[in-house]
Structure formats: structure tokens, C-alpha cells
Enzyme design. Structure first.
Site, PDB file in Angstrom:
ATOM      1  N   THR A  28       0.842  -1.212   0.000  1.00 53.25           N
ATOM      2  CA  THR A  28       0.000   0.000   0.000  1.00 53.25           C
ATOM      3  C   THR A  28       0.873   1.257   0.000  1.00 53.25           C
ATOM      4  O   THR A  28       0.492   2.275  -0.576  1.00 53.25           O
ATOM      5  CB  THR A  28      -0.980   0.036   1.201  1.00 53.25           C
ATOM      6  OG1 THR A  28      -0.235  -0.112   2.400  1.00 53.25           O
ATOM      7  CG2 THR A  28      -2.032  -1.040   1.106  1.00 53.25           C
ATOM      8  N   ASP A 106       2.407  -8.562  -7.234  1.00 54.38           N
ATOM      9  CA  ASP A 106       2.920  -7.366  -7.920  1.00 54.38           C
ATOM     10  C   ASP A 106       4.400  -7.420  -8.269  1.00 54.38           C
ATOM     11  O   ASP A 106       4.914  -6.500  -8.920  1.00 54.38           O
ATOM     12  CB  ASP A 106       2.622  -6.114  -7.079  1.00 54.38           C
ATOM     13  CG  ASP A 106       3.132  -6.233  -5.632  1.00 54.38           C
ATOM     14  OD1 ASP A 106       4.190  -6.869  -5.421  1.00 54.38           O
ATOM     15  OD2 ASP A 106       2.471  -5.692  -4.724  1.00 54.38           O
ATOM     16  N   HIS A 121       0.652 -16.604  -4.500  1.00 56.70           N
ATOM     17  CA  HIS A 121      -0.488 -16.384  -5.400  1.00 56.70           C
ATOM     18  C   HIS A 121      -0.052 -16.006  -6.808  1.00 56.70           C
ATOM     19  O   HIS A 121      -0.840 -15.464  -7.583  1.00 56.70           O
ATOM     20  CB  HIS A 121      -1.425 -15.329  -4.795  1.00 56.70           C
ATOM     21  CG  HIS A 121      -2.043 -15.771  -3.493  1.00 56.70           C
ATOM     22  ND1 HIS A 121      -2.561 -14.918  -2.553  1.00 56.70           N
ATOM     23  CD2 HIS A 121      -2.214 -17.025  -2.987  1.00 56.70           C
ATOM     24  CE1 HIS A 121      -3.029 -15.624  -1.534  1.00 56.70           C
ATOM     25  NE2 HIS A 121      -2.820 -16.896  -1.768  1.00 56.70           N
ATOM     26  N   CYS A 150      -3.363 -15.026 -27.936  1.00 54.16           N
ATOM     27  CA  CYS A 150      -2.093 -15.376 -28.568  1.00 54.16           C
ATOM     28  C   CYS A 150      -2.314 -15.457 -30.091  1.00 54.16           C
ATOM     29  O   CYS A 150      -3.454 -15.569 -30.555  1.00 54.16           O
ATOM     30  CB  CYS A 150      -1.702 -16.745 -28.014  1.00 54.16           C
ATOM     31  SG  CYS A 150      -0.218 -17.456 -28.673  1.00 54.16           S
TER      32      CYS A 150
HETATM   33  P1  NAD Z   1      -5.898  -7.723   2.877  1.00 53.21           P
HETATM   34  O1  NAD Z   1      -6.331  -6.618   1.998  1.00 53.21           O
HETATM   35  O2  NAD Z   1      -6.916  -8.718   3.289  1.00 53.21           O
HETATM   36  O3  NAD Z   1      -5.310  -7.101   4.206  1.00 53.21           O
HETATM   37  C1  NAD Z   1      -4.330  -6.125   4.175  1.00 53.21           C
HETATM   38  C2  NAD Z   1      -3.888  -5.849   5.608  1.00 53.21           C
HETATM   39  O4  NAD Z   1      -2.760  -4.999   5.529  1.00 53.21           O
HETATM   40  C3  NAD Z   1      -4.945  -5.147   6.454  1.00 53.21           C
HETATM   41  O5  NAD Z   1      -5.060  -5.843   7.689  1.00 53.21           O
HETATM   42  C4  NAD Z   1      -4.377  -3.736   6.665  1.00 53.21           C
HETATM   43  O6  NAD Z   1      -4.620  -3.254   7.978  1.00 53.21           O
HETATM   44  C5  NAD Z   1      -2.898  -3.956   6.482  1.00 53.21           C
HETATM   45  N1  NAD Z   1      -2.168  -2.824   5.943  1.00 53.21           N
HETATM   46  C6  NAD Z   1      -2.508  -1.997   4.915  1.00 53.21           C
HETATM   47  N2  NAD Z   1      -1.511  -1.130   4.662  1.00 53.21           N
HETATM   48  C7  NAD Z   1      -0.534  -1.415   5.563  1.00 53.21           C
HETATM   49  C8  NAD Z   1       0.764  -0.869   5.813  1.00 53.21           C
HETATM   50  N3  NAD Z   1       1.253   0.144   5.090  1.00 53.21           N
HETATM   51  N4  NAD Z   1       1.516  -1.419   6.795  1.00 53.21           N
HETATM   52  C9  NAD Z   1       1.025  -2.451   7.549  1.00 53.21           C
HETATM   53  N5  NAD Z   1      -0.194  -2.988   7.372  1.00 53.21           N
HETATM   54  C10 NAD Z   1      -0.938  -2.483   6.370  1.00 53.21           C
HETATM   55  O7  NAD Z   1      -4.635  -8.400   2.207  1.00 53.21           O
HETATM   56  P2  NAD Z   1      -4.070  -9.915   2.275  1.00 53.21           P
HETATM   57  O8  NAD Z   1      -4.162 -10.454   3.650  1.00 53.21           O
HETATM   58  O9  NAD Z   1      -2.789  -9.909   1.565  1.00 53.21           O
HETATM   59  O10 NAD Z   1      -5.095 -10.779   1.418  1.00 53.21           O
HETATM   60  C11 NAD Z   1      -5.623 -10.310   0.225  1.00 53.21           C
HETATM   61  C12 NAD Z   1      -5.267 -11.029  -1.052  1.00 53.21           C
HETATM   62  O11 NAD Z   1      -5.200  -9.979  -1.960  1.00 53.21           O
HETATM   63  C13 NAD Z   1      -3.959 -11.718  -1.160  1.00 53.21           C
HETATM   64  O12 NAD Z   1      -4.228 -13.003  -1.502  1.00 53.21           O
HETATM   65  C14 NAD Z   1      -3.235 -11.025  -2.334  1.00 53.21           C
HETATM   66  O13 NAD Z   1      -2.921 -11.995  -3.327  1.00 53.21           O
HETATM   67  C15 NAD Z   1      -4.229 -10.123  -2.959  1.00 53.21           C
HETATM   68  N6  NAD Z   1      -3.813  -8.733  -3.274  1.00 53.21           N
HETATM   69  C16 NAD Z   1      -2.551  -8.469  -3.702  1.00 53.21           C
HETATM   70  C17 NAD Z   1      -2.164  -7.180  -3.965  1.00 53.21           C
HETATM   71  C18 NAD Z   1      -0.755  -6.922  -4.432  1.00 53.21           C
HETATM   72  O14 NAD Z   1      -0.163  -7.765  -5.094  1.00 53.21           O
HETATM   73  N7  NAD Z   1      -0.157  -5.773  -4.098  1.00 53.21           N
HETATM   74  C19 NAD Z   1      -3.064  -6.127  -3.812  1.00 53.21           C
HETATM   75  C20 NAD Z   1      -4.375  -6.423  -3.395  1.00 53.21           C
HETATM   76  C21 NAD Z   1      -4.721  -7.740  -3.121  1.00 53.21           C
END
Ligand code: NAD
Length: 240
Positions: A28, A106, A121, A150
Site C-alpha cells: 500500500t 505485484d 499467489h 495469442c
Molecule cells: P488484505 O487486503 O486482506 O489485508 C491487508 C492488511 O494490511 C490489512 O489488515 C491492513 O490493515 C494492512 N495494511 C494496509 N496497509 C498497511 C501498511 N502500510 N503497513 C502495515 N499494514 C498495512 O490483504 P491480504 O491479507 O494480503 O489478502 C488479500 C489477497 O489480496 C492476497 O491473496 C493477495 O494476493 C491479494 N492482493 C494483492 C495485492 C498486491 O499484489 N499488491 C493487492 C491487493 C490484493
């Protein structure tokens, strides 16, 4: 340095095989929304719930709509690693961290220089033709205004584990082995609600464990040491 950072630094100093287990919250601070925060992808208004859109059956039955959502919300062109990704790469480089296990798709851990990364994932950066197996880059796949295909006519699929699909066995076994052999586990940026990934932390048998998360999780009671905050801001204060 506040007490929590001091305690975390001490744990890291005395550990030699640290494993990091992270989720969407790790990215994030790179500008990629997570799923479950207030501004996360689940809070957006869609005709179908996001879990349904990123499921295998939806991909097969509504491929165009899948790609419209995917290109807009799961592909992050231009996103750069943040302080958390870089600190973990540095800890690996100095020989203290043995693996990063991520639920993210990502590719930012690898972009930051981490080498031993288990992408539970998959990755948006890898894409392949479902008919002939040819590889495609993400720019091509997400740049199509239609279903990406493709030259053989096959539909291209991202190498991402969708809901209803199984995790890759080799990745799972490598990740579990790394956790079992770790002397410290850092869990961060994850709501610990997506299974089977969230269950992996039960395999940890080492001494030091910490949860670094912005919000409370359903598994907080399992952690003796929790730091509530932003993982990039916190890890940037640590000396490798
Ligand atoms: P989630 O969205 O369920 O939870 C994210 C958690 O991170 C929350 O509890 C939140 O409080 C915390 N959070 C947010 N920003 C933060 C920060 N800067 N520092 C610390 N904590 C922070 O995510 P999840 O548990 O990874 O599960 C969601 C699924 O979503 C995963 O399977 C993943 O594959 C996928 N996903 C991936 C991406 C990516 O690749 N960047 C983005 C969105 C979702």
C-alpha cells in the site's frame, strides 16, 4: 527509537534465519490498494463481489469482464518498491533473512532485489497462452481492449492463483520449509484471512515472532509481540 522498534531491532540482531510473511498491506505504501482496508478493492462498488470476479469460474465464463477489473485494479504499472521491500532485500543480502513469502502478485519484492521469494499467489508479471503455453508480458495483456489472445488463437491467462485454484506445490513446499527452519518470523501487511496462505504461519517453531500490521487481524491473539503501524515506516527504522 521507541520501545517497539528497539525490541524488533534486538530480535533481528539475534536472529540468523528470518522469514518474512506478507500480504497486500506491504504494497500500500507503493500506492497499490489492498483488499480489505476502507479504501481497499473490496469496498468498491461492483456488479459482482471481487472474490467472484477473480475466481477461476468467472475468468472462464466472463473473461472480458475479468480483464476489465484485473487491468484496472490488480495491475499496477509504474508501482515501485517501498522501504519495506528494500529493507527485506538488504536483510537477505547481509545473510540474516532466508526467505520472503508473499501473497502479493505485484513482483515488488523481486524488483527491490530480494532473491528467495515465494509468490504464493503467483505474479501479474507472468502470463501465458492457455493453448500453446507462449509467454506474454503484463503490458501486452493489460493493454488489450479486448480479451488478450495469442497468435495461435488461445486465450492468455495471468500466472496468478485465482479463487477456486490450487497453489503451486513447489512454491508451497519451499515456503513451508523456510518457515519451519526459521528462527524469526515477521508477519506483516496481511489480514490473515486468505487460506491456505494464512495457515502457513502455524508451521513456525522458532523463538521470535512479530506481527506488523496497520489494523487488528483475526489472529492477533497468536502473536505475543504486535506493532500496529505502517510496515515501510517501521522497517525503515531497522538497521540490517
Ligand atoms: P488484505 O487486503 O486482506 O489485508 C491487508 C492488511 O494490511 C490489512 O489488515 C491492513 O490493515 C494492512 N495494511 C494496509 N496497509 C498497511 C501498511 N502500510 N503497513 C502495515 N499494514 C498495512 O490483504 P491480504 O491479507 O494480503 O489478502 C488479500 C489477497 O489480496 C492476497 O491473496 C493477495 O494476493 C491479494 N492482493 C494483492 C495485492 C498486491 O499484489 N499488491 C493487492 C491487493 C490484493
Amino acid at each position: 527509537m521507541n520501545n517497539n522498534i528497539e525490541k524488533l531491532q534486538k530480535m533481528i540482531d539475534e536472529s540468523e534465519k528470518i522469514v518474512f510473511f506478507g500480504g497486500a498491506g506491504v504494497s500500500t505504501e507503493s500506492g497499490i490498494p489492498d483488499f480489505r482496508s476502507a479504501d481497499g478493492i473490496y469496498m468498491m462498488d461492483y456488479k459482482y463481489p471481487p472474490e467472484k470476479i477473480i475466481s477461476h469460474s468467472f475468468f472462464v465464463e466472463h473473461t472480458k469482464e475479468f480483464y476489465e477489473f484485473y487491468s484496472k485494479h490488480l495491475y499496477a504499472p509504474g508501482a515501485k518498491p517501498n522501504a519495506a521491500h528494500y529493507k527485506l532485500a538488504e536483510l537477505e543480502k547481509v545473510g540474516k533473512l532466508s526467505a520472503v513469502i508473499t501473497q502479493n502478485i505485484d513482483g515488488l519484492h523481486t524488483a527491490a532485489g530480494s532473491r528467495n521469494v515465494y509468490e504464493l499467489h503467483g505474479s501479474t508479471l507472468r502470463n501465458y497462452c492457455m493453448k500453446c503455453g507462449k509467454s506474454f508480458d503484463v503490458e501486452y495483456v493489460c493493454g488489450c481492449n479486448d480479451i488478450p489472445r495469442c497468435s495461435c488463437g488461445g486465450i492468455i491467462k495471468p500466472d496468478v492463483v485465482l479463487y477456486e485454484e490450487s497453489l503451486n506445490d513447489t512454491t508451497v513446499n519451499g515456503a513451508l520449509k523456510a518457515i519451519e527452519n526459521a528462527d524469526m518470523l515477521i508477519v506483516a501487511g496481511t489480514s490473515l484471512t486468505v487460506y491456505p496462505a494464512a495457515g502457513f504461519i502455524r508451521y513456525f517453531k522458532g523463538k521470535n515472532v512479530v506481527l506488523i500490521n496497520r489494523d487488528a487481524t483475526e489472529m492477533d491473539e497468536r502473536f505475543g509481540f504486535i506493532i500496529h503501524g505502517k510496515v515501510g515506516e517501521i522497517l525503515s527504522q531497522i538497521k540490517a
